[in-house]
Design an enzyme around this catalytic site. Structure first.
Site: not given
Length: 168
Positions: A7, A80-81
């Site tokens: 990611k 790191e949503a």
């Protein structure tokens, strides 16, 4: 995506694509991962970039609106949503709707117990577009979950939702 899917690598590449075209991006990552006040998004393959640190109390809409007035922001990237609050996810939607600035979020969907994180749940409800980044499980098939494993190799099935340390 599950852990180890790349990611952060994809986020950094997407931001680079904007920057390569002379566009201005803002990168954010959770203060939970920061070492001291060092805001960085770092990929396991070795690429990284400076990032602003966000915490639960931060108003992301106000922050981006201020930056956008100083210099046009062409895109916002959030790593790191899963650690965004529900309120912050609504602020991200407002950034898109009111300021016309795309907000692209990367994070885990669920924890090691298969439960949604607060930020992930809100993003699943509000996002205009969802894309899964795939990775491979230890068994060789598509990874669908994140596991927490003890040193002995035994899977952890309960505990605190957040444990910072990645592969540790």
């Amino acid at each position: 995506a599950a852990m180890n899917a790349g990611k952060s690598t994809v986020l950094l590449q997407a931001s680079w694509n904007y920057q390569e075209r002379g566009m201005h991006t803002l990168l954010f990552t959770s203060s939970l991962y920061a070492k001291a006040d060092d805001g960085r998004i770092t990929s396991r393959i070795g690429i990284s970039a400076s990032a602003k640190l966000y915490g639960e109390a931060d108003d992301l809409y106000a922050w981006i609106a201020r930056e956008h007035k100083k210099k046009t922001v062409n895109s916002v990237f959030v790593d790191e949503a899963q650690f965004l609050t529900k309120t912050q996810v609504f602020q991200c939607a407002k950034i898109v709707d009111d300021l016309g600035v795309p907000v692209i979020c990367y994070g885990l969907k669920t924890d090691f117990m298969g439960k949604l994180f607060q930020g992930s749940e809100a993003l699943l409800r509000l996002a205009d577009n969802l894309e899964e980044i795939k990775t491979i499980c230890w068994c060789g098939r598509k990874a669908t979950q994140t596991a927490r494993v003890m040193e002995s190799g035994e899977l952890v099935r309960e505990g605190a939702q957040i444990a910072i340390g990645g592969n540790d």
